[in-house]
Scaffold this motif. Sequence first.
Motif, PDB file in Angstrom:
ATOM      1  N   CYS A 156       0.829  -1.199   0.000  1.00  0.00           N
ATOM      2  CA  CYS A 156       0.000   0.000   0.000  1.00  0.00           C
ATOM      3  C   CYS A 156       0.862   1.248   0.000  1.00  0.00           C
ATOM      4  O   CYS A 156       1.907   1.300   0.662  1.00  0.00           O
ATOM      5  CB  CYS A 156      -0.923   0.007   1.208  1.00  0.00           C
ATOM      6  N   ASP A 157       0.410   2.252  -0.733  1.00  0.00           N
ATOM      7  CA  ASP A 157       1.135   3.512  -0.775  1.00  0.00           C
ATOM      8  C   ASP A 157       0.784   4.338   0.465  1.00  0.00           C
ATOM      9  O   ASP A 157      -0.064   3.948   1.272  1.00  0.00           O
ATOM     10  CB  ASP A 157       0.850   4.243  -2.096  1.00  0.00           C
ATOM     11  N   PRO A 158       1.432   5.490   0.676  1.00  0.00           N
ATOM     12  CA  PRO A 158       1.207   6.266   1.899  1.00  0.00           C
ATOM     13  C   PRO A 158      -0.228   6.732   2.101  1.00  0.00           C
ATOM     14  O   PRO A 158      -0.613   7.065   3.228  1.00  0.00           O
ATOM     15  CB  PRO A 158       2.155   7.466   1.726  1.00  0.00           C
ATOM     16  N   MET A 159      -1.034   6.751   1.039  1.00  0.00           N
ATOM     17  CA  MET A 159      -2.427   7.182   1.153  1.00  0.00           C
ATOM     18  C   MET A 159      -3.409   6.017   1.215  1.00  0.00           C
ATOM     19  O   MET A 159      -4.615   6.216   1.187  1.00  0.00           O
ATOM     20  CB  MET A 159      -2.770   8.104  -0.031  1.00  0.00           C
ATOM     21  N   PRO A 171      10.566   8.426   2.187  1.00  0.00           N
ATOM     22  CA  PRO A 171       9.970   8.976   3.409  1.00  0.00           C
ATOM     23  C   PRO A 171       9.223  10.290   3.202  1.00  0.00           C
ATOM     24  O   PRO A 171       8.259  10.568   3.925  1.00  0.00           O
ATOM     25  CB  PRO A 171      11.190   9.182   4.320  1.00  0.00           C
ATOM     26  N   ASP A 172       9.647  11.090   2.213  1.00  0.00           N
ATOM     27  CA  ASP A 172       8.955  12.359   1.960  1.00  0.00           C
ATOM     28  C   ASP A 172       7.811  12.209   0.958  1.00  0.00           C
ATOM     29  O   ASP A 172       7.185  13.205   0.568  1.00  0.00           O
ATOM     30  CB  ASP A 172       9.940  13.436   1.494  1.00  0.00           C
ATOM     31  N   HIS A 173       7.552  10.982   0.510  1.00  0.00           N
ATOM     32  CA  HIS A 173       6.414  10.657  -0.361  1.00  0.00           C
ATOM     33  C   HIS A 173       6.495  11.349  -1.728  1.00  0.00           C
ATOM     34  O   HIS A 173       5.466  11.605  -2.361  1.00  0.00           O
ATOM     35  CB  HIS A 173       5.076  11.019   0.304  1.00  0.00           C
ATOM     36  N   THR A 174       7.705  11.579  -2.209  1.00  0.00           N
ATOM     37  CA  THR A 174       7.847  12.190  -3.536  1.00  0.00           C
ATOM     38  C   THR A 174       8.356  11.211  -4.586  1.00  0.00           C
ATOM     39  O   THR A 174       8.298  11.512  -5.781  1.00  0.00           O
ATOM     40  CB  THR A 174       8.804  13.395  -3.502  1.00  0.00           C
ATOM     41  N   SER A 175       8.862  10.045  -4.136  1.00  0.00           N
ATOM     42  CA  SER A 175       9.426   9.073  -5.076  1.00  0.00           C
ATOM     43  C   SER A 175       8.835   7.688  -4.830  1.00  0.00           C
ATOM     44  O   SER A 175       8.561   7.307  -3.687  1.00  0.00           O
ATOM     45  CB  SER A 175      10.951   9.008  -4.935  1.00  0.00           C
ATOM     46  N   PHE A 176       8.674   6.951  -5.907  1.00  0.00           N
ATOM     47  CA  PHE A 176       8.224   5.563  -5.873  1.00  0.00           C
ATOM     48  C   PHE A 176       9.311   4.719  -6.515  1.00  0.00           C
ATOM     49  O   PHE A 176       9.871   5.082  -7.557  1.00  0.00           O
ATOM     50  CB  PHE A 176       6.915   5.418  -6.643  1.00  0.00           C
ATOM     51  N   TYR A 177       9.607   3.569  -5.902  1.00  0.00           N
ATOM     52  CA  TYR A 177      10.643   2.664  -6.398  1.00  0.00           C
ATOM     53  C   TYR A 177      10.014   1.329  -6.782  1.00  0.00           C
ATOM     54  O   TYR A 177       9.133   0.825  -6.086  1.00  0.00           O
ATOM     55  CB  TYR A 177      11.721   2.461  -5.338  1.00  0.00           C
ATOM     56  N   PHE A 178      10.505   0.748  -7.887  1.00  0.00           N
ATOM     57  CA  PHE A 178       9.883  -0.457  -8.433  1.00  0.00           C
ATOM     58  C   PHE A 178      10.932  -1.350  -9.077  1.00  0.00           C
ATOM     59  O   PHE A 178      11.856  -0.855  -9.735  1.00  0.00           O
ATOM     60  CB  PHE A 178       8.825  -0.072  -9.470  1.00  0.00           C
ATOM     61  N   GLY A 180      12.756   1.099  10.211  1.00  0.00           N
ATOM     62  CA  GLY A 180      12.012   1.036   8.972  1.00  0.00           C
ATOM     63  C   GLY A 180      10.835   1.981   8.991  1.00  0.00           C
ATOM     64  O   GLY A 180      10.440   2.510  10.033  1.00  0.00           O
ATOM     65  N   LEU A 181      10.268   2.217   7.822  1.00  0.00           N
ATOM     66  CA  LEU A 181       9.074   3.060   7.725  1.00  0.00           C
ATOM     67  C   LEU A 181       7.848   2.293   8.215  1.00  0.00           C
ATOM     68  O   LEU A 181       7.777   1.070   8.117  1.00  0.00           O
ATOM     69  CB  LEU A 181       8.861   3.500   6.279  1.00  0.00           C
ATOM     70  N   LYS A 182       6.890   3.019   8.713  1.00  0.00           N
ATOM     71  CA  LYS A 182       5.645   2.418   9.178  1.00  0.00           C
ATOM     72  C   LYS A 182       4.853   1.889   7.984  1.00  0.00           C
ATOM     73  O   LYS A 182       4.789   2.520   6.931  1.00  0.00           O
ATOM     74  CB  LYS A 182       4.816   3.454   9.938  1.00  0.00           C
ATOM     75  N   THR A 183       4.269   0.712   8.129  1.00  0.00           N
ATOM     76  CA  THR A 183       3.492   0.102   7.047  1.00  0.00           C
ATOM     77  C   THR A 183       2.185   0.847   6.817  1.00  0.00           C
ATOM     78  O   THR A 183       1.461   1.172   7.783  1.00  0.00           O
ATOM     79  CB  THR A 183       3.181  -1.368   7.380  1.00  0.00           C
ATOM     80  N   SER A 184       1.870   1.137   5.565  1.00  0.00           N
ATOM     81  CA  SER A 184       0.607   1.788   5.219  1.00  0.00           C
ATOM     82  C   SER A 184      -0.501   0.743   5.077  1.00  0.00           C
ATOM     83  O   SER A 184      -0.259  -0.377   4.615  1.00  0.00           O
ATOM     84  CB  SER A 184       0.759   2.569   3.909  1.00  0.00           C
ATOM     85  N   LEU A 185      -1.720   1.131   5.468  1.00  0.00           N
ATOM     86  CA  LEU A 185      -2.863   0.230   5.441  1.00  0.00           C
ATOM     87  C   LEU A 185      -3.770   0.562   4.262  1.00  0.00           C
ATOM     88  O   LEU A 185      -3.910   1.718   3.871  1.00  0.00           O
ATOM     89  CB  LEU A 185      -3.666   0.336   6.746  1.00  0.00           C
ATOM     90  N   PHE A 186      -4.430  -0.469   3.718  1.00  0.00           N
ATOM     91  CA  PHE A 186      -5.367  -0.280   2.619  1.00  0.00           C
ATOM     92  C   PHE A 186      -6.653   0.335   3.165  1.00  0.00           C
ATOM     93  O   PHE A 186      -7.243  -0.163   4.118  1.00  0.00           O
ATOM     94  CB  PHE A 186      -5.658  -1.611   1.936  1.00  0.00           C
ATOM     95  N   LYS A 187      -7.122   1.417   2.540  1.00  0.00           N
ATOM     96  CA  LYS A 187      -8.283   2.132   3.036  1.00  0.00           C
ATOM     97  C   LYS A 187      -9.595   1.635   2.437  1.00  0.00           C
ATOM     98  O   LYS A 187     -10.676   2.127   2.806  1.00  0.00           O
ATOM     99  CB  LYS A 187      -8.125   3.630   2.771  1.00  0.00           C
ATOM    100  N   GLY A 188      -9.525   0.663   1.535  1.00  0.00           N
ATOM    101  CA  GLY A 188     -10.731   0.162   0.893  1.00  0.00           C
ATOM    102  C   GLY A 188     -11.416  -0.948   1.663  1.00  0.00           C
ATOM    103  O   GLY A 188     -10.850  -1.513   2.595  1.00  0.00           O
TER     104      GLY A 188
END
Length: 290
Positions: free
Chosen positions: A104-107, A152-159, A282-290
């Motif tokens: 999940c992404d930060p949102m 961490p600043d939510h400006t980049s996505f890595y794949f 590590g960064l906190k895990t994001s949760l799915f909002k659906g």
Amino acid sequence: MSAEVFVNIQCLLGEGPYYDEQNAALYWVDILDKKVYCYTIENEELHTKEFDQHVGCLAPRENGGFILGMEKGVYSYDWQTDTLAHIAEPEPHLPENRFNDGKCDPMGRFFVGSMDHKEKQTTGSLYMVADDHNVHPMIDQVAISNGLAWSPDHTSFYFIDSPTKQVMTYSYNKETGHIHSPSVAVTFPEGVGVPDGMTMDEEGMLWIAHFGGARVSRWNPISGELLNEYPIPAQNVTSCTFGGPERKDLFITTASAKTNDNTLKKHPYSGAVFRIRTSVRGLKTSLFKG
């Protein structure tokens, strides 16, 4: 820092670890064995759920349970009631594909990638599943869709598309989830396997599992510099995530599949889950909002 066996199990293709901070439990999947595992740390108990199709990844949901990327699409799953519900099937026209890694992404949107199950075609894609369950294609012509991470600043996505031996970086719009302007962040040298799953620490550094390389590595994605390597006593290292009381423990999944007898004798814990106690969070895990 050295790797220790955390859960002694011989997964065929252990993948997708997630640490539940509230309940001090580690979840992961065995894709080929069609199972999801949960290891509760306080009582050291291993729990298993079995499915009738390959399960590639899982991510926690805000309202409880999980969202799963599976062989035949995206599903929600309630662990307590053992209830599986269909959410979306982005690729009904590609019966030879299955879903692989996802997070999940930060949102709170679910990013999940597919691949040709036989690993012969570039028919995979990366999708974004929004909280309304609508599916948005993000990247196409993918061979083996794997590691995902956000800065961490939510400006980049890595794949990661594993056979390319590269980590790509994209500009990321947190409000819409859209990505653009790809460039190469990390390139694996020859002889160290291929990049598989990955995670990110609070300093913005990537931790990457080496399938076929018996290690995890830490990279600076801005400079492309290799910072550290940590040997793992398994040839096929598949993914990693941070967890533990301070989120400084790196949990690492591995695979026993695609390993010959000689290698299994050398690495008898192939398929186990390992742990490295690190000095970074590590960064906190994001949760799915659906």
